[in-house]
Design an enzyme around this catalytic site. Structure first.
Site, PDB file in Angstrom:
ATOM      1  N   CYS A   1     -24.790   4.568 -14.382  1.00 27.75           N
ATOM      2  CA  CYS A   1     -23.727   5.570 -14.280  1.00 27.75           C
ATOM      3  C   CYS A   1     -24.230   6.947 -14.712  1.00 27.75           C
ATOM      4  O   CYS A   1     -24.631   7.150 -15.854  1.00 27.75           O
ATOM      5  CB  CYS A   1     -22.528   5.172 -15.141  1.00 27.75           C
ATOM      6  SG  CYS A   1     -21.175   6.361 -15.102  1.00 27.75           S
TER       7      CYS A   1
ATOM      8  N   GLU B   1       0.821  -1.212   0.000  1.00 34.44           N
ATOM      9  CA  GLU B   1       0.000   0.000   0.000  1.00 34.44           C
ATOM     10  C   GLU B   1       0.855   1.262   0.000  1.00 34.44           C
ATOM     11  O   GLU B   1       0.514   2.251  -0.651  1.00 34.44           O
ATOM     12  CB  GLU B   1      -0.958  -0.001   1.191  1.00 34.44           C
ATOM     13  CG  GLU B   1      -2.090  -1.034   1.087  1.00 34.44           C
ATOM     14  CD  GLU B   1      -2.945  -0.848  -0.157  1.00 34.44           C
ATOM     15  OE1 GLU B   1      -3.128   0.303  -0.596  1.00 34.44           O
ATOM     16  OE2 GLU B   1      -3.431  -1.859  -0.697  1.00 34.44           O
TER      17      GLU B   1
ATOM     18  N   CYS C   1     -12.471   1.835 -15.414  1.00 33.47           N
ATOM     19  CA  CYS C   1     -12.891   3.231 -15.274  1.00 33.47           C
ATOM     20  C   CYS C   1     -11.644   4.101 -15.172  1.00 33.47           C
ATOM     21  O   CYS C   1     -11.403   4.776 -14.176  1.00 33.47           O
ATOM     22  CB  CYS C   1     -13.778   3.385 -14.038  1.00 33.47           C
ATOM     23  SG  CYS C   1     -14.694   4.953 -13.983  1.00 33.47           S
TER      24      CYS C   1
ATOM     25  N   CYS D   1     -18.697  -1.779 -19.288  1.00 32.09           N
ATOM     26  CA  CYS D   1     -18.875  -1.512 -17.866  1.00 32.09           C
ATOM     27  C   CYS D   1     -20.147  -2.151 -17.316  1.00 32.09           C
ATOM     28  O   CYS D   1     -21.238  -1.913 -17.829  1.00 32.09           O
ATOM     29  CB  CYS D   1     -18.911  -0.007 -17.610  1.00 32.09           C
ATOM     30  SG  CYS D   1     -19.049   0.398 -15.865  1.00 32.09           S
TER      31      CYS D   1
ATOM     32  N   CYS E   1     -16.220   2.210 -21.156  1.00 36.37           N
ATOM     33  CA  CYS E   1     -17.629   2.273 -20.729  1.00 36.37           C
ATOM     34  C   CYS E   1     -18.490   1.203 -21.406  1.00 36.37           C
ATOM     35  O   CYS E   1     -19.476   0.745 -20.830  1.00 36.37           O
ATOM     36  CB  CYS E   1     -18.195   3.668 -21.003  1.00 36.37           C
ATOM     37  SG  CYS E   1     -17.374   4.976 -20.068  1.00 36.37           S
TER      38      CYS E   1
END
Length: 350
Positions: free
Chosen positions: A206, A35, A190, A200, A197
């Site tokens: 959306c 991370e 995204c 998606c 898209c």
DNA sequence: AAGGCGGGGCC
DNA sequence: GGCCCAGCCTT
């Protein structure tokens, strides 16, 4: 569970990333390391660094034992070296505060240097299955688009709204899968440019897609208007020399020799007498000069002055220097050098 | 050439 | 509490 979370979790199982080196473990140390490296740095760049780092420091205790230089050497090329420093400091803190076991409570995790709210949540979710929302750049992009949220995500107001939304969307179960889904979805589908898209699974709900706003979201940071600043630069001539002034060690032109400056409104005779220790006579205005910095543009109005009387303290002042004309090779800002070159040309015979 | 990116430090 | 910075990468 919200439709949003449900679709994302389903998408993750079918299309998410499952073979990254820091996946398939609940070792908080390895998750933490990943991370931190993934802050500011993309997965593809991180992987070789991550593997090399783990080889040298396979656990937190070994990291805490190591000298900082060795940690930074393994960080070399990743950038943002404060991450490496904080990582090392945090490892030592975990040895002190928690007997070497990475903390489980989110308050203890976030108290470690280099770990903010989002990173702490990611570690807690992946290592302990904690019910915590993340909000990194990927998540901000996904949320602003899907829910049609305008306003720069870095702005306090927008960010507060996004945190609330992120928490409200958290599913009761499978938080780790959902969290990984948000990350992978933002990173591979995204995306900032050319989002896919057409493929998606969330397209039907959306807002950005429905309003043809995908390319406009998230709202980009407001362009900073370039500040315009004006200053007088005083070219004080005395017996063939020019007065230079050493700038403060920090800030613009820190520690360099520059010309004394004054506001446009300043009474120059008074200023020279009290601040510089000399009587002057105005000689001429020189052509104005523009100089661009990252954050502002400086308009320089140079003024040529002849020193008619010099108080002794000038020669003793450490920050003042009566410099010969060939002092152009000293530590002088480019704008000042340009100005002095103009002067030399102006004074040249013919 | 410009802008994105988490957290820390500074005012 | 807002503003700026870091260093590399993408566009």
């Amino acid at each position: 569970m919200s439709d949003f979370a449900q679709h994302l979790i389903r998408w993750q199982k079918a299309h998410g990333r499952h073979n990254l080196p820091w996946q398939g473990t609940r070792d908080a140390y390895r998750i933490w390391l990943s991370e931190i490296m993934l802050q500011q740095t993309q997965v593809g760049t991180v992987i070789p660094y991550y593997l090399r780092f783990l080889e040298r420091f396979p656990n937190l205790a070994r990291l805490a034992d190591a000298p900082l230089d060795e940690v930074l050497a393994l960080w070399s090329g990743l950038g943002y070296y404060s991450r490496g420093r904080n990582l090392h400091a945090a490892a030592r803190l975990v040895m002190e505060r928690h007997g070497g076991a990475f903390p489980e409570y989110i308050e203890d995790i976030i108290a470690l240097p280099g770990i903010g709210r989002s990173t702490a949540a990611a570690i807690a979710a992946f290592a302990y299955g904690a019910h915590c929302a993340i909000l990194d750049g990927n998540v901000k992009r996904v949320l602003t688009r899907h829910f049609g949220i305008a306003g720069h995500p870095g702005a306090k107001k927008t960010e507060t709204e996004l945190w609330l939304l992120a928490e409200s969307l958290l599913p009761a179960h499978q938080v780790n899968t959902y969290t990984q889904a948000l990350m992978d979805f933002g990173a591979t589908l995204c995306t900032r440019a050319k989002p896919r898209c057409a493929s998606c699974p969330l397209g039907s709900s959306c807002v950005a897609l429905a309003t043809d706003s995908v390319a406009r979201l998230p709202t980009s940071r407001p362009k900073k208007i370039t500040l315009q600043k004006t200053t007088r630069m005083l070219i004080l001539r005395h017996a063939g020399e020019i007065l230079l002034e050493k700038r403060p060690p920090t800030g613009i032109w820190g520690g360099l020799w520059s010309l004394p400056e004054a506001d446009m409104e300043t009474d120059l005779a008074h200023h020279c007498r009290t601040h510089l220790g000399m009587e002057v006579a105005t000689a001429a205005n020189l052509p104005a000069l523009r100089h661009s910095f990252t954050h502002f543009r400086l308009h320089i109005a140079p003024l040529l002055l002849d020193v008619t009387r010099l108080f002794p303290r000038v020669e003793q002042a450490e920050q003042l220097w009566l410099a010969p004309r060939d002092a152009l090779s000293a530590a002088i800002p480019a704008a000042v050098r340009k100005l002095l070159q103009q002067l030399v040309a102006l004074e040249a015979p013919g």
